[in-house]
Design a protein around this motif. Structure first.
Motif, short mmCIF file in Angstrom:
data_model
loop_
_atom_site.label_atom_id
_atom_site.label_comp_id
_atom_site.label_asym_id
_atom_site.label_seq_id
_atom_site.Cartn_x
_atom_site.Cartn_y
_atom_site.Cartn_z
N ASN A 1 1.12 -0.96 -0.15
CA ASN A 1 -0.02 -0.20 -0.02
C ASN A 1 1.17 1.05 0.05
OD1 ASN A 1 -1.72 2.27 0.56
ND2 ASN A 1 -2.71 1.22 2.36
N PRO A 2 0.78 2.12 -1.09
CA PRO A 2 1.76 3.23 -1.03
C PRO A 2 1.72 4.19 0.38
CG PRO A 2 0.65 2.98 -2.90
CD PRO A 2 -0.19 2.00 -2.04
N GLY A 3 0.65 3.97 0.85
CA GLY A 3 0.40 4.81 2.33
C GLY A 3 0.87 4.14 3.29
N SER A 4 1.52 3.09 3.41
CA SER A 4 1.92 2.24 4.54
C SER A 4 3.69 2.57 4.58
CB SER A 4 1.84 0.67 4.46
OG SER A 4 2.54 0.26 3.14
N ARG A 5 3.99 2.15 5.93
CA ARG A 5 5.37 2.37 6.28
C ARG A 5 5.93 1.32 6.97
NH1 ARG A 5 4.75 7.06 10.69
NH2 ARG A 5 3.27 5.37 11.33
N ALA A 6 7.33 1.26 6.49
CA ALA A 6 8.04 0.21 7.42
C ALA A 6 8.37 0.67 8.71
CB ALA A 6 9.19 0.10 6.43
N LEU A 7 8.04 -0.22 9.89
CA LEU A 7 8.04 0.53 11.39
C LEU A 7 9.13 -0.35 11.67
CD1 LEU A 7 4.42 0.40 12.73
CD2 LEU A 7 5.75 2.44 11.79
N GLY B 1 10.35 -3.12 23.35
CA GLY B 1 9.24 -2.82 24.20
C GLY B 1 8.28 -1.92 23.43
N GLY B 2 8.57 -1.75 22.16
CA GLY B 2 7.40 -1.30 21.09
C GLY B 2 7.76 0.29 20.88
N LYS B 3 8.69 0.74 21.28
CA LYS B 3 9.52 2.33 20.96
C LYS B 3 9.79 2.38 19.63
CE LYS B 3 12.69 5.61 22.24
NZ LYS B 3 14.14 6.01 22.95
N GLN B 4 9.42 3.38 18.91
CA GLN B 4 9.32 3.37 17.47
C GLN B 4 10.95 3.99 17.07
OE1 GLN B 4 6.49 4.77 14.73
NE2 GLN B 4 7.63 6.30 13.99
N LEU B 5 11.70 3.32 16.48
CA LEU B 5 12.98 3.82 15.99
C LEU B 5 12.89 4.62 14.67
CD1 LEU B 5 15.24 0.58 16.96
CD2 LEU B 5 14.90 2.73 18.25
N ALA B 6 12.17 4.05 13.60
CA ALA B 6 12.23 4.68 12.33
C ALA B 6 10.83 4.19 11.66
CB ALA B 6 13.43 4.26 11.50
N ALA B 7 10.25 4.93 10.75
CA ALA B 7 9.07 4.63 9.91
C ALA B 7 9.49 5.22 8.60
CB ALA B 7 7.91 5.33 10.67
N GLN B 8 9.71 4.25 7.85
CA GLN B 8 10.01 4.72 6.53
C GLN B 8 8.83 4.44 5.38
OE1 GLN B 8 13.03 2.24 3.89
NE2 GLN B 8 14.22 4.12 4.43
N PRO B 9 8.29 5.54 4.59
CA PRO B 9 7.32 5.00 3.92
C PRO B 9 7.68 4.35 2.66
CG PRO B 9 7.80 7.43 4.29
CD PRO B 9 8.63 6.85 4.88
N PHE B 10 6.76 3.35 2.12
CA PHE B 10 6.94 2.44 1.09
C PHE B 10 6.70 3.40 -0.19
CE2 PHE B 10 5.62 -1.06 4.03
CZ PHE B 10 6.75 -1.97 3.67
N GLY B 11 5.95 4.33 -0.17
CA GLY B 11 6.05 5.22 -1.42
C GLY B 11 5.06 4.27 -2.48
N ASP B 12 5.22 5.25 -3.82
CA ASP B 12 4.66 4.55 -4.76
C ASP B 12 5.65 3.58 -5.60
OD1 ASP B 12 3.24 3.79 -7.20
OD2 ASP B 12 3.29 5.92 -7.85
N MET B 13 5.52 2.13 -5.09
CA MET B 13 6.44 1.11 -5.68
C MET B 13 6.31 1.09 -7.15
SD MET B 13 8.51 -0.31 -3.47
CE MET B 13 8.65 -0.56 -1.60
N VAL B 14 5.16 0.92 -7.59
CA VAL B 14 4.87 0.83 -9.21
C VAL B 14 5.35 1.99 -9.81
CG1 VAL B 14 3.17 0.28 -10.86
CG2 VAL B 14 2.79 -0.86 -8.54
N ASN C 1 16.89 8.96 2.26
CA ASN C 1 15.82 9.03 1.31
C ASN C 1 15.58 7.57 0.74
OD1 ASN C 1 14.44 8.88 -1.23
ND2 ASN C 1 15.47 10.75 -2.10
N PRO C 2 14.50 6.94 1.12
CA PRO C 2 14.26 5.57 0.79
C PRO C 2 14.61 5.28 -1.01
CG PRO C 2 12.25 6.50 1.28
CD PRO C 2 13.22 7.65 1.47
N ASP C 3 14.14 6.06 -1.59
CA ASP C 3 14.10 5.97 -3.05
C ASP C 3 15.71 6.18 -3.54
OD1 ASP C 3 11.41 5.79 -3.55
OD2 ASP C 3 11.49 7.74 -4.16
N LYS C 4 16.48 6.72 -2.72
CA LYS C 4 18.03 6.86 -3.25
C LYS C 4 18.67 5.53 -2.52
CE LYS C 4 22.15 9.35 -2.66
NZ LYS C 4 22.82 10.59 -1.92
#
Length: 403
Positions: A74-80, A85-98, A390-393
């Motif tokens: 899903n383009p709106g989802s993120r890689a958490l 303990g559930g603390k968020q370290l990072a949240a990288q958007p998947f973006g528009d893969m297609v 930059n996840p695309d890079k």
């Protein structure tokens, strides 16, 4: 180059994909798979855009069915990335893969992917322009020995028969029999698989309301990954630092109870996923890889997939690299003027790329399973820094692959 008959050792993802690619080019192939079939298990798989594009190249109908059966990103989802303990370290958007890479990221149960491959082989999944080559698949039959000369290559089979062809492609996994032929030619001796230092415990569960798009969490000597494969279910993998053989020696009930105890204090929904996993839908496997090879061929013998470059699952690229191998090798065997030229071009395109990601996976496996507090703190800091980019890079070299 005149039409070839290709013998393929191994009927897993790499072997069946290669067979389909050869058939599409009008070449004949026979696949010999040691197991009687592929059962329904909790093991899932994520095909990233490079792997999906390779599968599209091998079989457009199969690629289309993959998108229907699995769950595209899903383009709106993120890689958490989370702590135990559930603390968020990072949240990288998947973006528009297609839009960015030409294909989606697709999560699917491994058994479903094998079913689609088998249906394509048998013609139950019809495909226009499937090719004129003949493709046979033999289950319950392993390649146990190899001899070759200038006229062909002959394999000895576990049922006592022997079969001769023009090429032998070894897609028989991390404990490949065929790899020994190539390894002896390069090194004069073979090396056994090497233990990565951690074991893999896998299962599936109902899709939770907490982090429904999946996540990766890290603790001391343990990582936990999960990804949805449908709107209702996801698959999960826990990789645990442990002595070799210790977890596979447990009964499945004991392994499940031990994993529940180990991760019982982790954040939601990790404990609930383990609790809701059917005992029959549960796998335990030590993770091994092998030292990289500079060449993947010797005479009439060539390697692909885990037989060529087994890698730990930390990058999730083992299956994707295997599909890239299959697409490339089928093309080269069909197009090259000679067998040596086909193998030379195949290795030129594949060896450096696949070995690079195998080495990265091994390094990330060590980093991800650090168990001392200072090491864990260092790892978490590195994740924060690395995921700010930059996840695309970061993904350009991997996802921009074109068959």
């Amino acid at each position: 180059m005149r039409p070839l008959k290709v013998i393929i050792a191994g009927g897993g993802l790499a072997g069946l994909a290669l067979g389909l690619g050869l058939r599409r080019h009008g070449l004949d192939a026979e696949v010999f798979e040691r197991t009687d079939g592929f059962g329904l298990t909790g093991s899932g798989i994520v095909l990233s855009p490079n792997g999906v594009k390779a599968l599209d190249h091998i079989s457009p109908a199969l690629g289309a069915e993959l998108r229907k059966t699995g769950r595209p990103s899903n383009p709106g989802s993120r890689a958490l990335m989370l702590t135990s303990g559930g603390k968020q370290l990072a949240a990288q958007p998947f973006g528009d893969m297609v839009g960015n890479w030409g294909a989606p990221l697709v999560a699917i149960m491994r058994a479903d992917l094998h079913r689609l491959l088998t249906a394509t082989v048998t013609g139950d999944l019809p495909e226009a322009g499937a090719g004129t080559g003949r493709l046979g698949v033999h289950h319950g039959t392993a390649v146990t020995g190899v001899t070759q000369d200038a006229s062909g290559v002959t394999v000895e089979l576990s049922d006592g028969r022997s079969v001769t062809g023009a090429v032998l492609a070894g897609a028989d996994g991390v404990r490949s029999v065929v790899r020994a032929v190539v390894e002896r030619a390069e090194r004069g001796a073979t090396r056994p698989p090497r233990y990565s230092g951690f074991t893999s415990v896998r299962g599936s569960a109902p899709r939770p309301s907490v982090h429904p798009e999946g996540f990766i969490s890290g603790g001391r000597g343990v990582q936990f990954f999960c990804s949805p494969v449908s709107e209702e279910r996801l698959y999960w993998v826990a990789t645990v630092k442990a002595p070799e053989g210790s977890w596979p020696a447990k009964t499945l009930d004991t392994a499940r109870a031990d994993l529940r105890e180990l991760l019982g204090s982790w954040h939601d929904p990790v404990p609930a996923m383990i609790d809701s996993c059917d005992p029959d839908d549960f796998l335990v496997t030590d993770i091994h890889d092998r030292p990289p090879l500079r060449r993947w061929s010797a005479g009439r013998v060539v390697l692909l997939g885990d037989a060529a470059h087994p890698m730990s699952p930390m990058l999730g690229q083992g299956a994707n690299m295997a599909l890239e191998d299959a697409a490339c090798l089928a093309d080269q065997l069909a197009q090259a003027a000679s067998l040596p030229e086909a193998f030379t071009e195949y290795e030129r395109f594949r060896v450096t790329r696949a070995n690079k990601y195998a080495s990265m996976s091994r390094m990330l496996g060590r980093l991800g399973h650090l168990s001392n507090p200072l090491g864990v703190a260092f790892r978490d800091t590195m994740i924060r820094l690395m995921m700010r980019g930059n996840p695309d890079k970061a993904n350009a070299d991997l996802y921009a692959y074109r068959p």
